[in-house]
Design a protein around this motif. Structure first.
Motif, PDB file in Angstrom:
ATOM      1  N   ALA A 135      41.625  45.808  49.786  1.00 55.16           N
ATOM      2  CA  ALA A 135      40.686  45.620  48.679  1.00 55.16           C
ATOM      3  C   ALA A 135      41.408  45.608  47.341  1.00 55.16           C
ATOM      4  O   ALA A 135      41.073  44.818  46.450  1.00 55.16           O
ATOM      5  CB  ALA A 135      39.623  46.715  48.701  1.00 55.16           C
ATOM      6  N   LEU A 136      42.407  46.469  47.187  1.00 53.16           N
ATOM      7  CA  LEU A 136      43.121  46.548  45.907  1.00 53.16           C
ATOM      8  C   LEU A 136      43.981  45.321  45.642  1.00 53.16           C
ATOM      9  O   LEU A 136      44.327  45.055  44.495  1.00 53.16           O
ATOM     10  CB  LEU A 136      43.951  47.826  45.832  1.00 53.16           C
ATOM     11  N   GLN A 137      44.289  44.555  46.668  1.00 48.57           N
ATOM     12  CA  GLN A 137      45.021  43.300  46.452  1.00 48.57           C
ATOM     13  C   GLN A 137      44.184  42.326  45.628  1.00 48.57           C
ATOM     14  O   GLN A 137      44.719  41.516  44.886  1.00 48.57           O
ATOM     15  CB  GLN A 137      45.434  42.676  47.786  1.00 48.57           C
ATOM     16  N   ASP A 138      42.878  42.421  45.754  1.00 52.17           N
ATOM     17  CA  ASP A 138      41.968  41.567  44.975  1.00 52.17           C
ATOM     18  C   ASP A 138      41.644  42.170  43.606  1.00 52.17           C
ATOM     19  O   ASP A 138      40.940  41.551  42.818  1.00 52.17           O
ATOM     20  CB  ASP A 138      40.656  41.347  45.736  1.00 52.17           C
ATOM     21  N   LEU A 139      42.122  43.391  43.359  1.00 51.31           N
ATOM     22  CA  LEU A 139      41.845  44.097  42.102  1.00 51.31           C
ATOM     23  C   LEU A 139      43.170  44.619  41.528  1.00 51.31           C
ATOM     24  O   LEU A 139      43.387  45.828  41.439  1.00 51.31           O
ATOM     25  CB  LEU A 139      40.885  45.262  42.356  1.00 51.31           C
ATOM     26  N   PRO A 140      44.068  43.717  41.126  1.00 54.38           N
ATOM     27  CA  PRO A 140      45.424  44.135  40.746  1.00 54.38           C
ATOM     28  C   PRO A 140      45.512  45.062  39.533  1.00 54.38           C
ATOM     29  O   PRO A 140      46.511  45.777  39.389  1.00 54.38           O
ATOM     30  CB  PRO A 140      46.141  42.812  40.478  1.00 54.38           C
ATOM     31  N   GLN A 141      44.499  45.097  38.689  1.00 62.17           N
ATOM     32  CA  GLN A 141      44.571  45.958  37.511  1.00 62.17           C
ATOM     33  C   GLN A 141      43.943  47.330  37.743  1.00 62.17           C
ATOM     34  O   GLN A 141      43.952  48.175  36.859  1.00 62.17           O
ATOM     35  CB  GLN A 141      43.953  45.249  36.305  1.00 62.17           C
TER      36      GLN A 141
ATOM     37  N   ARG B 248      31.130  50.131  47.874  1.00 62.38           N
ATOM     38  CA  ARG B 248      30.314  50.101  46.648  1.00 62.38           C
ATOM     39  C   ARG B 248      31.215  50.098  45.408  1.00 62.38           C
ATOM     40  O   ARG B 248      30.917  49.427  44.424  1.00 62.38           O
ATOM     41  CB  ARG B 248      29.373  51.302  46.603  1.00 62.38           C
ATOM     42  N   ASP B 249      32.307  50.867  45.456  1.00 63.32           N
ATOM     43  CA  ASP B 249      33.241  50.924  44.331  1.00 63.32           C
ATOM     44  C   ASP B 249      33.959  49.597  44.150  1.00 63.32           C
ATOM     45  O   ASP B 249      34.124  49.116  43.026  1.00 63.32           O
ATOM     46  CB  ASP B 249      34.273  52.040  44.551  1.00 63.32           C
ATOM     47  N   ILE B 250      34.356  49.007  45.255  1.00 62.22           N
ATOM     48  CA  ILE B 250      35.065  47.718  45.198  1.00 62.22           C
ATOM     49  C   ILE B 250      34.144  46.649  44.616  1.00 62.22           C
ATOM     50  O   ILE B 250      34.549  45.866  43.753  1.00 62.22           O
ATOM     51  CB  ILE B 250      35.566  47.315  46.608  1.00 62.22           C
ATOM     52  N   ALA B 251      32.908  46.623  45.079  1.00 58.43           N
ATOM     53  CA  ALA B 251      31.951  45.624  44.582  1.00 58.43           C
ATOM     54  C   ALA B 251      31.714  45.797  43.082  1.00 58.43           C
ATOM     55  O   ALA B 251      31.706  44.796  42.327  1.00 58.43           O
ATOM     56  CB  ALA B 251      30.634  45.732  45.353  1.00 58.43           C
ATOM     57  N   LEU B 252      31.554  47.036  42.618  1.00 56.80           N
ATOM     58  CA  LEU B 252      31.316  47.264  41.196  1.00 56.80           C
ATOM     59  C   LEU B 252      32.564  46.925  40.380  1.00 56.80           C
ATOM     60  O   LEU B 252      32.461  46.335  39.302  1.00 56.80           O
ATOM     61  CB  LEU B 252      30.865  48.701  40.940  1.00 56.80           C
ATOM     62  N   ALA B 253      33.744  47.242  40.881  1.00 57.42           N
ATOM     63  CA  ALA B 253      34.985  46.902  40.174  1.00 57.42           C
ATOM     64  C   ALA B 253      35.096  45.386  39.992  1.00 57.42           C
ATOM     65  O   ALA B 253      35.492  44.912  38.920  1.00 57.42           O
ATOM     66  CB  ALA B 253      36.197  47.441  40.932  1.00 57.42           C
ATOM     67  N   LYS B 254      34.743  44.630  41.013  1.00 52.93           N
ATOM     68  CA  LYS B 254      34.789  43.160  40.901  1.00 52.93           C
ATOM     69  C   LYS B 254      33.792  42.662  39.849  1.00 52.93           C
ATOM     70  O   LYS B 254      34.105  41.745  39.081  1.00 52.93           O
ATOM     71  CB  LYS B 254      34.516  42.518  42.259  1.00 52.93           C
ATOM     72  N   GLN B 255      32.617  43.277  39.782  1.00 52.63           N
ATOM     73  CA  GLN B 255      31.637  42.884  38.787  1.00 52.63           C
ATOM     74  C   GLN B 255      32.131  43.248  37.377  1.00 52.63           C
ATOM     75  O   GLN B 255      31.926  42.475  36.439  1.00 52.63           O
ATOM     76  CB  GLN B 255      30.294  43.557  39.063  1.00 52.63           C
ATOM     77  N   ILE B 256      32.755  44.391  37.255  1.00 50.19           N
ATOM     78  CA  ILE B 256      33.301  44.804  35.962  1.00 50.19           C
ATOM     79  C   ILE B 256      34.398  43.842  35.527  1.00 50.19           C
ATOM     80  O   ILE B 256      34.431  43.404  34.370  1.00 50.19           O
ATOM     81  CB  ILE B 256      33.824  46.259  36.026  1.00 50.19           C
ATOM     82  N   ASP B 257      35.289  43.496  36.435  1.00 47.47           N
ATOM     83  CA  ASP B 257      36.367  42.556  36.106  1.00 47.47           C
ATOM     84  C   ASP B 257      35.803  41.208  35.654  1.00 47.47           C
ATOM     85  O   ASP B 257      36.371  40.554  34.783  1.00 47.47           O
ATOM     86  CB  ASP B 257      37.295  42.351  37.297  1.00 47.47           C
ATOM     87  N   ALA B 258      34.684  40.798  36.233  1.00 52.81           N
ATOM     88  CA  ALA B 258      34.081  39.513  35.869  1.00 52.81           C
ATOM     89  C   ALA B 258      33.555  39.516  34.426  1.00 52.81           C
ATOM     90  O   ALA B 258      33.392  38.447  33.824  1.00 52.81           O
ATOM     91  CB  ALA B 258      32.954  39.173  36.840  1.00 52.81           C
ATOM     92  N   LEU B 259      33.338  40.701  33.855  1.00 52.82           N
ATOM     93  CA  LEU B 259      32.881  40.783  32.466  1.00 52.82           C
ATOM     94  C   LEU B 259      33.996  40.486  31.474  1.00 52.82           C
ATOM     95  O   LEU B 259      33.731  40.118  30.330  1.00 52.82           O
ATOM     96  CB  LEU B 259      32.338  42.190  32.159  1.00 52.82           C
ATOM     97  N   ILE B 260      35.220  40.684  31.885  1.00 52.26           N
ATOM     98  CA  ILE B 260      36.376  40.543  30.976  1.00 52.26           C
ATOM     99  C   ILE B 260      36.784  39.086  30.875  1.00 52.26           C
ATOM    100  O   ILE B 260      36.887  38.364  31.771  1.00 52.26           O
ATOM    101  CB  ILE B 260      37.561  41.412  31.458  1.00 52.26           C
TER     102      ILE B 260
END
Length: 97
Positions: free
Chosen positions: A15-21, A85-97
């Motif tokens: 999952a963290l591979q898709d969320l590098p930051q 749930r955390d991964i899904a929310l992190a992806k949504q947060i990243d989409a805001l930037i």
């Protein structure tokens, strides 16, 4: 409602591979990211947008704000650690930037 399961170490790594930051916070069993904005108003606006996403998902971050910086930690207390749930929310947060 079905119980929420924590991610395995392999699932977390994938999952963290898709969320590098985002980084894994071992002590808090969650993922964390820092954000910097031009000023307080931009930071607060971002937090307001995240709050709407979090409320819709019924999954709320641990966070702090100092002037133009926002620190976010996502963990699922009911699961005892990081969940989908955390991964899904992190992806949504990243989409805001």
């Amino acid at each position: 409602m079905a119980a929420i399961s924590p991610l395995s170490e392999a699932e977390r790594s994938a999952a963290l591979q898709d969320l590098p930051q985002w980084t894994y916070d071992k002590d808090n069993k969650g993922i964390a990211r820092s954000f910097a904005f031009g000023n307080f108003v931009e930071a607060f606006g971002f937090m307001s947008s995240v709050a709407l996403l979090a409320e819709k998902a019924d999954h709320h971050p641990e966070w702090s704000n100092v002037y133009n910086r926002v620190e976010i930690l996502l963990t699922t207390h009911d699961a005892g650690g990081l969940s989908e749930r955390d991964i899904a929310l992190a992806k949504q947060i990243d989409a805001l930037i």
